[in-house]
Scaffold this active site. Structure first.
Site, PDB file in Angstrom:
ATOM      1  N   GLU A 180     -20.131  10.137  -0.783  1.00  9.99           N
ATOM      2  CA  GLU A 180     -20.706   9.444   0.643  1.00  9.99           C
ATOM      3  C   GLU A 180     -21.312  10.674   1.528  1.00  9.99           C
ATOM      4  O   GLU A 180     -22.517  10.790   1.706  1.00  9.99           O
ATOM      5  CB  GLU A 180     -19.463   8.800   1.439  1.00  9.99           C
ATOM      6  CG  GLU A 180     -19.989   7.972   2.607  1.00  9.99           C
ATOM      7  CD  GLU A 180     -19.337   7.873   3.885  1.00  9.99           C
ATOM      8  OE1 GLU A 180     -18.246   8.382   4.003  1.00  9.99           O
ATOM      9  OE2 GLU A 180     -19.456   7.079   4.510  1.00  9.99           O
ATOM     10  N   HIS A 229      -8.715   2.419   6.760  1.00 16.93           N
ATOM     11  CA  HIS A 229      -7.796   3.402   7.066  1.00 16.93           C
ATOM     12  C   HIS A 229      -6.925   2.845   8.275  1.00 16.93           C
ATOM     13  O   HIS A 229      -7.696   2.595   9.506  1.00 16.93           O
ATOM     14  CB  HIS A 229      -8.346   4.753   7.676  1.00 16.93           C
ATOM     15  CG  HIS A 229      -9.279   5.418   6.516  1.00 16.93           C
ATOM     16  ND1 HIS A 229      -8.877   6.517   5.801  1.00 16.93           N
ATOM     17  CD2 HIS A 229     -10.566   5.042   6.070  1.00 16.93           C
ATOM     18  CE1 HIS A 229      -9.825   6.864   4.861  1.00 16.93           C
ATOM     19  NE2 HIS A 229     -10.811   5.985   5.055  1.00 16.93           N
ATOM     20  N   HIS A 245     -11.864   9.423  -1.882  1.00 17.08           N
ATOM     21  CA  HIS A 245     -13.170   9.425  -1.366  1.00 17.08           C
ATOM     22  C   HIS A 245     -14.309  10.588  -1.948  1.00 17.08           C
ATOM     23  O   HIS A 245     -14.037  11.674  -2.205  1.00 17.08           O
ATOM     24  CB  HIS A 245     -13.240   9.672   0.210  1.00 17.08           C
ATOM     25  CG  HIS A 245     -12.671   8.708   1.166  1.00 17.08           C
ATOM     26  ND1 HIS A 245     -11.466   8.174   0.806  1.00 17.08           N
ATOM     27  CD2 HIS A 245     -13.038   8.104   2.194  1.00 17.08           C
ATOM     28  CE1 HIS A 245     -11.122   7.247   2.008  1.00 17.08           C
ATOM     29  NE2 HIS A 245     -12.377   7.383   2.579  1.00 17.08           N
ATOM     30  N   ASP A 294     -13.699  -0.004   6.434  1.00 13.11           N
ATOM     31  CA  ASP A 294     -13.283   1.714   6.361  1.00 13.11           C
ATOM     32  C   ASP A 294     -12.737   1.934   7.838  1.00 13.11           C
ATOM     33  O   ASP A 294     -11.375   2.209   7.763  1.00 13.11           O
ATOM     34  CB  ASP A 294     -14.850   2.429   6.452  1.00 13.11           C
ATOM     35  CG  ASP A 294     -14.426   3.860   5.797  1.00 13.11           C
ATOM     36  OD1 ASP A 294     -13.538   4.201   5.335  1.00 13.11           O
ATOM     37  OD2 ASP A 294     -15.595   4.533   5.797  1.00 13.11           O
ATOM     38  N   ASP A 295     -13.382   1.797   9.043  1.00 16.63           N
ATOM     39  CA  ASP A 295     -12.566   2.272  10.197  1.00 16.63           C
ATOM     40  C   ASP A 295     -13.520   1.343  11.219  1.00 16.63           C
ATOM     41  O   ASP A 295     -14.418   1.968  11.936  1.00 16.63           O
ATOM     42  CB  ASP A 295     -13.030   3.660  10.536  1.00 16.63           C
ATOM     43  CG  ASP A 295     -12.420   4.578   9.718  1.00 16.63           C
ATOM     44  OD1 ASP A 295     -11.150   4.955   9.530  1.00 16.63           O
ATOM     45  OD2 ASP A 295     -13.186   5.121   8.787  1.00 16.63           O
ATOM     46  N   HIS A 317     -10.173  -0.675   1.302  1.00 13.42           N
ATOM     47  CA  HIS A 317     -10.639   0.629   1.826  1.00 13.42           C
ATOM     48  C   HIS A 317     -10.511   0.490   3.344  1.00 13.42           C
ATOM     49  O   HIS A 317     -11.608   0.093   3.923  1.00 13.42           O
ATOM     50  CB  HIS A 317     -11.965   0.925   1.357  1.00 13.42           C
ATOM     51  CG  HIS A 317     -12.355   2.599   1.536  1.00 13.42           C
ATOM     52  ND1 HIS A 317     -12.743   3.289   0.578  1.00 13.42           N
ATOM     53  CD2 HIS A 317     -12.583   3.113   2.857  1.00 13.42           C
ATOM     54  CE1 HIS A 317     -13.023   4.488   1.239  1.00 13.42           C
ATOM     55  NE2 HIS A 317     -12.464   4.333   2.436  1.00 13.42           N
TER      56      HIS A 317
END
Ligand code: HPA
Ligand code: ZN
Length: 326
Positions: free
Chosen positions: A195, A14, A192, A273-274, A12
């Site tokens: 969250e 991006h 997603h 994630d990022d 996961h």
């Protein structure tokens, strides 16, 4: 780092969210793009006030991508950093919408990514695949073409469909046509949920979409029956604890439900994630697993094994990865 030697898998992340400020500056300069100065205040990270501001900053940074070569470079740059942390496999989210916003067609975007993936595998031995991703707040009108592009232009690096973006926008059932289209063609999917939105968002995704994994899903812990369903169906949670803490969904590490979800028997992976937004890396997520939540080396290796089993790549690739794990 005590966890350096543990082989890691990331499911996961991006890809547009991996661009460091220095790479963003380089791409912007080479493409003659004027980036908003607010996104380049710091050398190694970006800032934002809340989840929606984060999504906005994300789009502003992604604007520096303009060519297939940019995709090749940013994929290679990220995989080089991952390989240094002993990551053996990455499955990143790529977005047709972001490519198109920058003037790049779907096949050209995928071809650029594939070159970065091939070059990184040749140089570092790291294996990588892409999950094509629709953006929930862009609506189903743009999700269906993303799904259709996967069918019309199949490429071996694209192994599944995902959904990112604002979990509170629209409803999962609006995206059922897109998800069912690729599901019928044999692609696994993830979305997603749980969250930024509560457990109902996870329930809705499970009810209306043919998903095998959930992006985050941490707020499932608020509904014990839902946790049971997740365990029973073997749905895997793509956990990104650093992202959850950075976005303020949990105040303290001890508030995060990772251990409760693990004790309940949920399948899970650890992810960044990022990374430059949340001042983390996949290596730091594993290290925090040990330092903040007391996960042992064996438990972290177990998480890598689960991630390989839950990956969307083919069985031959999984066998190769499992052999590397030892
Ligand atoms: N969450 C939701 N949508 C996103 C993210 C994220 O972390 N990054 C890019 N799109
Ligand atoms: Zn995400």
């Amino acid at each position: 780092m005590q966890t350096q030697n543990i082989p890691k898998v990331e499911l996961h992340v991006h890809i547009e969210g991996t661009i460091t400020p220095s790479l963003a500056k380089k791409l912007a300069t080479r493409n003659g793009v004027k980036l908003d100065p607010s996104v380049l205040q710091y050398e190694d990270h970006y800032t934002f006030t809340d989840f929606l501001d984060f999504l906005n900053q994300y789009d502003m940074v992604a604007d520096c991508i303009r060519t297939p070569q940019d995709y090749e470079d940013l994929v290679y740059d990220y995989l080089e950093r991952c390989a240094a942390e002993n990551v053996i496999y990455v499955e990143f989210f790529g977005s047709k919408d972001h490519g198109e916003a920058c003037g790049i067609s779907y096949p050209d975007m995928v071809a650029g990514m594939a070159k970065g993936i091939e070059r990184a595998e040749a140089d570092f031995g790291i294996i990588c695949r892409c999950i094509m991703t629709c953006v929930r707040h862009y609506g189903h009108e743009r999700a269906l073409p993303a799904a259709q592009a996967m069918i019309d232009h199949p490429h071996p690096i694209v192994v599944g469909l995902g959904m990112a973006g604002d979990e509170n926008a629209h409803h999962p059932k609006d995206f059922a046509a897109a998800f069912n289209l690729v599901h019928k063609a044999g692609y696994p999917t993830t979305a997603h949920a749980g969250e930024a939105a509560g457990p109902q968002s996870v329930k809705d995704c499970l009810k209306y979409l043919p998903i095998k994994r959930i992006g985050h899903g941490v707020r499932s812990i608020e509904d014990p029956a839902l946790v049971k369903e997740i365990v029973q169906k073997g749905i895997a949670l793509e956990l990104c604890p650093g992202s959850n803490l950075s976005l303020g969904f949990y105040d303290q590490p001890e508030d995060h439900p990772i251990l409760k979800l693990k004790e309940a028997g949920c399948r899970m992976s650890l992810n960044s994630d990022d990374p430059p937004y949340f001042m983390t890396t996949i290596g730091m997520e594993y290290e925090n697993g040990m330092q903040l939540w007391g996960l042992t080396e064996d438990e972290l290796r177990g998480i890598t094994k689960m991630a390989i089993e839950d990956a969307f790549c083919d069985d031959e690739t999984k066998a190769k990865l499992l052999a590397k794990l030892g």
